[in-house]
Design an enzyme around this catalytic site. Structure first.
Site, PDB file in Angstrom:
ATOM      1  CG  HIS A  40       3.366 -26.296 -16.542  1.00 29.18           C
ATOM      2  ND1 HIS A  40       3.136 -25.193 -17.335  1.00 29.18           N
ATOM      3  CD2 HIS A  40       2.576 -27.284 -17.037  1.00 29.18           C
ATOM      4  CE1 HIS A  40       2.240 -25.483 -18.251  1.00 29.18           C
ATOM      5  NE2 HIS A  40       1.886 -26.756 -18.099  1.00 29.18           N
ATOM      6  CB  CYS A  60       0.940 -15.793 -15.063  1.00 27.43           C
ATOM      7  SG  CYS A  60       1.571 -17.480 -14.962  1.00 27.43           S
ATOM      8  CB  CYS A  80       2.504 -15.620 -11.561  1.00 23.68           C
ATOM      9  SG  CYS A  80       3.956 -15.711 -12.631  1.00 23.68           S
ATOM     10  CG  ASN A  85       2.037 -30.384 -22.905  1.00 21.59           C
ATOM     11  OD1 ASN A  85       2.440 -31.315 -23.592  1.00 21.59           O
ATOM     12  ND2 ASN A  85       1.041 -30.518 -22.053  1.00 21.59           N
ATOM     13  CG  HIS A  98       4.631 -19.953 -14.919  1.00 19.83           C
ATOM     14  ND1 HIS A  98       4.561 -18.865 -14.057  1.00 19.83           N
ATOM     15  CD2 HIS A  98       5.611 -20.749 -14.427  1.00 19.83           C
ATOM     16  CE1 HIS A  98       5.462 -19.006 -13.096  1.00 19.83           C
ATOM     17  NE2 HIS A  98       6.099 -20.162 -13.295  1.00 19.83           N
ATOM     18  CG  HIS A 119       1.981 -31.933 -17.157  1.00 18.41           C
ATOM     19  ND1 HIS A 119       0.648 -31.746 -16.872  1.00 18.41           N
ATOM     20  CD2 HIS A 119       2.290 -30.968 -18.067  1.00 18.41           C
ATOM     21  CE1 HIS A 119       0.170 -30.720 -17.566  1.00 18.41           C
ATOM     22  NE2 HIS A 119       1.154 -30.231 -18.298  1.00 18.41           N
ATOM     23  CG  ASP A 169      -3.335 -30.783 -13.767  1.00 19.70           C
ATOM     24  OD1 ASP A 169      -2.421 -30.400 -14.523  1.00 19.70           O
ATOM     25  OD2 ASP A 169      -4.541 -30.587 -13.997  1.00 19.70           O
ATOM     26  CB  THR A 220      -3.749 -24.667 -21.463  1.00 22.45           C
ATOM     27  OG1 THR A 220      -3.340 -25.414 -20.311  1.00 22.45           O
ATOM     28  CG2 THR A 220      -4.320 -25.604 -22.510  1.00 22.45           C
ATOM     29  N   GLY A 245      -0.381 -28.243 -27.059  1.00 23.60           N
ATOM     30  CA  GLY A 245      -1.514 -28.013 -26.172  1.00 23.60           C
ATOM     31  C   GLY A 245      -1.145 -27.300 -24.884  1.00 23.60           C
TER      32      GLY A 245
HETATM   33  P1  AMP Z   1      -0.460 -27.449 -20.096  1.00 16.48           P
HETATM   34  O1  AMP Z   1      -1.634 -27.860 -20.919  1.00 16.48           O
HETATM   35  O2  AMP Z   1       0.778 -28.276 -20.308  1.00 16.48           O
HETATM   36  O3  AMP Z   1      -0.175 -25.970 -20.195  1.00 16.48           O
HETATM   37  O4  AMP Z   1      -0.858 -27.749 -18.600  1.00 16.48           O
HETATM   38  C1  AMP Z   1      -1.573 -26.864 -17.792  1.00 16.48           C
HETATM   39  C2  AMP Z   1      -2.158 -27.694 -16.683  1.00 16.48           C
HETATM   40  O5  AMP Z   1      -2.521 -26.810 -15.635  1.00 16.48           O
HETATM   41  C3  AMP Z   1      -3.402 -28.478 -17.079  1.00 16.48           C
HETATM   42  O6  AMP Z   1      -3.176 -29.865 -16.876  1.00 16.48           O
HETATM   43  C4  AMP Z   1      -4.475 -27.910 -16.145  1.00 16.48           C
HETATM   44  O7  AMP Z   1      -5.372 -28.899 -15.697  1.00 16.48           O
HETATM   45  C5  AMP Z   1      -3.647 -27.335 -15.010  1.00 16.48           C
HETATM   46  N1  AMP Z   1      -4.261 -26.257 -14.271  1.00 16.48           N
HETATM   47  C6  AMP Z   1      -4.836 -25.141 -14.782  1.00 16.48           C
HETATM   48  N2  AMP Z   1      -5.262 -24.350 -13.774  1.00 16.48           N
HETATM   49  C7  AMP Z   1      -4.933 -24.974 -12.618  1.00 16.48           C
HETATM   50  C8  AMP Z   1      -5.111 -24.657 -11.236  1.00 16.48           C
HETATM   51  N3  AMP Z   1      -5.718 -23.533 -10.835  1.00 16.48           N
HETATM   52  N4  AMP Z   1      -4.642 -25.528 -10.309  1.00 16.48           N
HETATM   53  C9  AMP Z   1      -4.045 -26.669 -10.701  1.00 16.48           C
HETATM   54  N5  AMP Z   1      -3.846 -27.014 -11.987  1.00 16.48           N
HETATM   55  C10 AMP Z   1      -4.289 -26.189 -12.930  1.00 16.48           C
END
Ligand code: AMP
Length: 111
Positions: free
Chosen positions: A99, A4, A7, A86, A97, A101, A30, A94, A92
């Site tokens: 979070h 993850c 994590c 999300n 874990h 925004h 982000d 991705t 969407g």
């Molecule tokens: P979600 O699409 O809601 O799951 O948001 C995941 C977010 O994590 C996206 O906006 C990505 O740009 C961000 N993200 C993915 N990897 C990293 C990282 N290593 N550091 C900072 N943000 C990240």
């Protein structure tokens, strides 16, 4: 949780631009911002979905929201901001874990 990315950020195993950290959550920038200010508020405990939230996690999420409200001015969000969580494929999500925004630093379009 193994593999993850959040994590790993929480554990300091991969770098991030952290702007806040305490015993139960971190806030970092982000990596692909969609607003002038785009931060992610991440609980240190790994879980993916709000459907996994019981009493203890509900209290944790409540404290996270309270802290976001208190920290917002120091994060450059004094003029207002939007929170987005999300949930699942159609939204969407991705990173599996949970979070929050934090979007701001500008007037935000609704959609
Ligand atoms: P979600 O699409 O809601 O799951 O948001 C995941 C977010 O994590 C996206 O906006 C990505 O740009 C961000 N993200 C993915 N990897 C990293 C990282 N290593 N550091 C900072 N943000 C990240």
């Amino acid at each position: 949780m193994e593999n993850c990315i959040f994590c790993k950020i929480v554990a300091g195993e991969i770098p991030s631009a952290k702007v806040y950290e305490d015993e139960e959550m971190v806030i970092f920038k982000d990596i692909a911002p969609i607003a002038n200010i785009h931060l992610l508020c991440v609980p240190k405990e790994h879980f993916k979905l709000l459907s996994e939230v019981e009493e203890t996690r509900a209290a944790l999420l409540g404290r996270m929201l309270q802290k976001i409200g208190r920290l917002a001015p120091s994060l450059g969000l004094a003029e207002g901001y939007r929170l987005v969580v999300n949930q699942g494929e159609n939204a969407g999500q991705t990173v599996p874990h949970l979070h929050i925004h934090l979007l701001g630093g500008q007037v935000l379009p609704w959609a």
